[in-house]
Design an enzyme around this catalytic site. Structure first.
Site, short mmCIF file in Angstrom:
data_model
loop_
_atom_site.label_atom_id
_atom_site.label_comp_id
_atom_site.label_asym_id
_atom_site.label_seq_id
_atom_site.Cartn_x
_atom_site.Cartn_y
_atom_site.Cartn_z
CB THR A 77 39.12 32.84 42.35
OG1 THR A 77 40.57 32.76 42.09
CG2 THR A 77 38.69 33.88 41.24
CE1 TYR B 23 45.24 31.92 40.70
CE2 TYR B 23 46.42 33.05 42.42
CZ TYR B 23 46.25 31.95 41.66
OH TYR B 23 46.67 30.73 41.81
#
Length: 277
Positions: free
Chosen positions: A197, A194
């Site tokens: 990203t 996460y």
């Protein structure tokens, strides 16, 4: 026949922070607000809920993983409004910490939506943003933490003022490949798919802001990435410190920067303050 009525659009808006952003924009933005969601029935439910509060958002389906869906939305905006005034890219996903899905699959799936989906939306919708428009990419302070956990070499690349979109895409793809080979830690990546990203989303925002300066400076469009904070949502869980309404504050502040404002632009903003990247 397109109207001159201003329009704001929020992605991933049927619940959580996106829903709170739509509610706040309905109250403060002088124009139409379009709530988008991947699932039509959930999107319509969200609109109904806001209608009971006396607000009147419009709904349009959008799956940011589907280029056809993005183009249909672009065509709708051009036809109805001749473009777009405010874009809030909020749609995103995260795996729970306890999720047993192998790391390399988490990396690929999270990247597909959070980075490549957001990039695809920007590619289609940035060209139709009107002068004095505002673009907000919801990132996360996790991206800052993840950046600090990267190797010095990667940090230098991600902080570069001259990194190109192609180079950034190459790095995001390399993370997925390194994760598949089980060498991501050795290659200098942090252990948060996460987080990586969202590094991508923040750096992409810096690149697009630079492009706007080069190609459309006189249009005075302001584009920023932001962190809404640790917000009680399905994604972050019930222990988080902020309500969705509090999480919406910074994205809405950036979406409604007044006409003629010089900035912030190309920044990472948290609690309405620019954070050094």
């Amino acid at each position: 026949m397109s109207s001159d009525r201003p329009v704001a659009l929020v992605t991933g808006a049927n619940k959580g922070i996106g829903f709170a952003i739509v509610r706040d924009l309905c109250r403060k933005f002088l124009g139409d607000v379009v709530l988008t969601a991947r699932d039509e029935s959930r999107g319509h439910e969200a609109v109904k809920q806001l209608q009971t509060e006396g607000l009147s958002p419009r709904f349009h389906q959008l799956d940011i993983d589907n280029p056809q869906s993005i183009r249909a939305l672009r065509d709708f905006l051009l036809q109805e409004y001749g473009g777009l005034n405010v874009l809030v890219n909020n749609a995103g996903i995260a795996f729970k910490v306890v999720d047993p899905t192998p790391f390399h699959i988490q990396a690929e799936v999270t990247m597909k939506t959070n980075f490549f989906g957001t990039q695809d939306v920007c590619k289609e919708l940035l060209p139709i943003i009107k002068p004095q428009g505002r673009v907000v990419n919801v990132s996360s302070s996790v991206s800052l933490r993840a950046l600090k956990s990267c190797s010095p070499e990667l940090q230098q690349k991600f902080r570069s003022e001259t990194i190109t979109e192609e180079e950034l895409v190459g790095l995001m793809n390399k993370f997925i490949e390194d994760a598949k080979k089980g060498v991501h830690a050795k290659e200098g990546w942090p252990n948060s798919a996460y987080g990586v990203t969202k590094i991508g989303v923040t750096v992409l925002s810096r690149i697009y802001a630079r492009k706007l300066n080069e190609e459309r400076r006189e249009d005075k469009i302001l584009l920023n990435a932001c962190c809404p904070g640790w917000v009680r949502t399905d994604m972050a869980g019930p222990k988080a410190t902020k309500s969705p309404e509090e999480g919406a504050e910074t994205p809405v502040y950036l979406a409604l920067l007044p006409p003629g404002a010089e900035g912030p632009h190309g920044q990472f903003v948290q609690d309405k303050k620019v954070e050094p990247w």
